[in-house]
Write a protein that holds these residues in place. Sequence first.
Motif, short mmCIF file in Angstrom:
data_model
loop_
_atom_site.label_atom_id
_atom_site.label_comp_id
_atom_site.label_asym_id
_atom_site.label_seq_id
_atom_site.Cartn_x
_atom_site.Cartn_y
_atom_site.Cartn_z
N HIS A 1 2.95 10.83 2.09
CA HIS A 1 1.84 11.58 1.50
C HIS A 1 1.67 12.96 2.13
CE1 HIS A 1 0.27 8.66 -1.36
NE2 HIS A 1 0.67 7.75 -0.50
N GLY A 2 2.70 13.41 2.84
CA GLY A 2 2.73 14.81 3.25
C GLY A 2 2.42 15.14 4.70
N LYS B 1 2.71 9.18 13.14
CA LYS B 1 2.83 8.12 14.16
C LYS B 1 1.53 7.99 14.96
CE LYS B 1 7.78 8.65 14.92
NZ LYS B 1 8.81 9.10 15.86
N ARG B 2 0.98 9.13 15.35
CA ARG B 2 -0.27 9.09 16.12
C ARG B 2 -1.41 8.49 15.30
NH1 ARG B 2 0.93 14.54 17.27
NH2 ARG B 2 -0.96 15.13 16.15
N LEU B 3 -1.52 8.91 14.05
CA LEU B 3 -2.58 8.37 13.19
C LEU B 3 -2.40 6.87 12.96
CD1 LEU B 3 -3.16 11.10 10.46
CD2 LEU B 3 -4.86 10.16 12.03
N ALA C 1 0.82 -1.21 0.00
CA ALA C 1 0.00 0.00 0.00
C ALA C 1 0.85 1.26 0.00
CB ALA C 1 -0.92 0.00 1.22
N MET C 2 2.07 1.17 0.52
CA MET C 2 2.97 2.33 0.56
C MET C 2 3.24 2.87 -0.83
SD MET C 2 4.79 2.80 3.84
CE MET C 2 6.19 3.55 3.15
N LEU D 1 2.65 2.18 8.48
CA LEU D 1 1.57 3.14 8.20
C LEU D 1 2.06 4.57 8.35
CD1 LEU D 1 -1.69 1.69 9.79
CD2 LEU D 1 -1.27 2.18 7.38
N ALA D 2 2.84 4.84 9.39
CA ALA D 2 3.37 6.19 9.59
C ALA D 2 4.22 6.59 8.39
CB ALA D 2 4.18 6.27 10.88
#
Length: 185
Positions: A131-132, A139-141, A63-64, A124-125
């Motif tokens: 993507h900006g 990291k939190r997301l 996905a990256m 994911l981070a």
Amino acid sequence: MVLSTADLLREYGASATSIDRVLAHSGAPRGSVYYHFPGGRAQLIEEAVALAGDFIADMIDTAMRADDAVEAVEAFFELWRDLLVNSDFRAGCPIVAVAVETNDDAPQLVQSTAVVFTRWQEALAGLFVRHGLAAERSKRLATFIIAAVEGAVIMSRAERSLAPLEAAAGEIRDLLTHALREDKR
């Protein structure tokens, strides 16, 4: 045997994933367990956690390369939709199954799950940074998304409904869309 162990962890949890159950599920001869897994049940579970962790990490890594971070995260939810429906809401995450149980006889199992969760969060981070988004926000997301997905899977299993997973997917889609748009201003 490792694949069978991961499948059994998804449905029954770590406590109920015995050597006998793995042998029955995999069709492997009894002697092969201790030959290939001299550490016994704990080693088998640890390797199943690593295998399942690698599967999701590979999906995140794929996905990256996506042009759209929101679509990439949606693919993560799609995997869980399919798994829940195809298993009649019996299968969950084998990593969670091991993480939530007390493993006094094999404390390394909880450490293995922490390594997997950290790997997923970092992947994911990295996607969000690419993507900006700022590194700290990313990291939190990432942590929030992993927690939300895993919680939604648990709730979906309990309710035998995709509603919790769909609710989490919708909110995360909106959150990511907004976060990515705000960061580009």
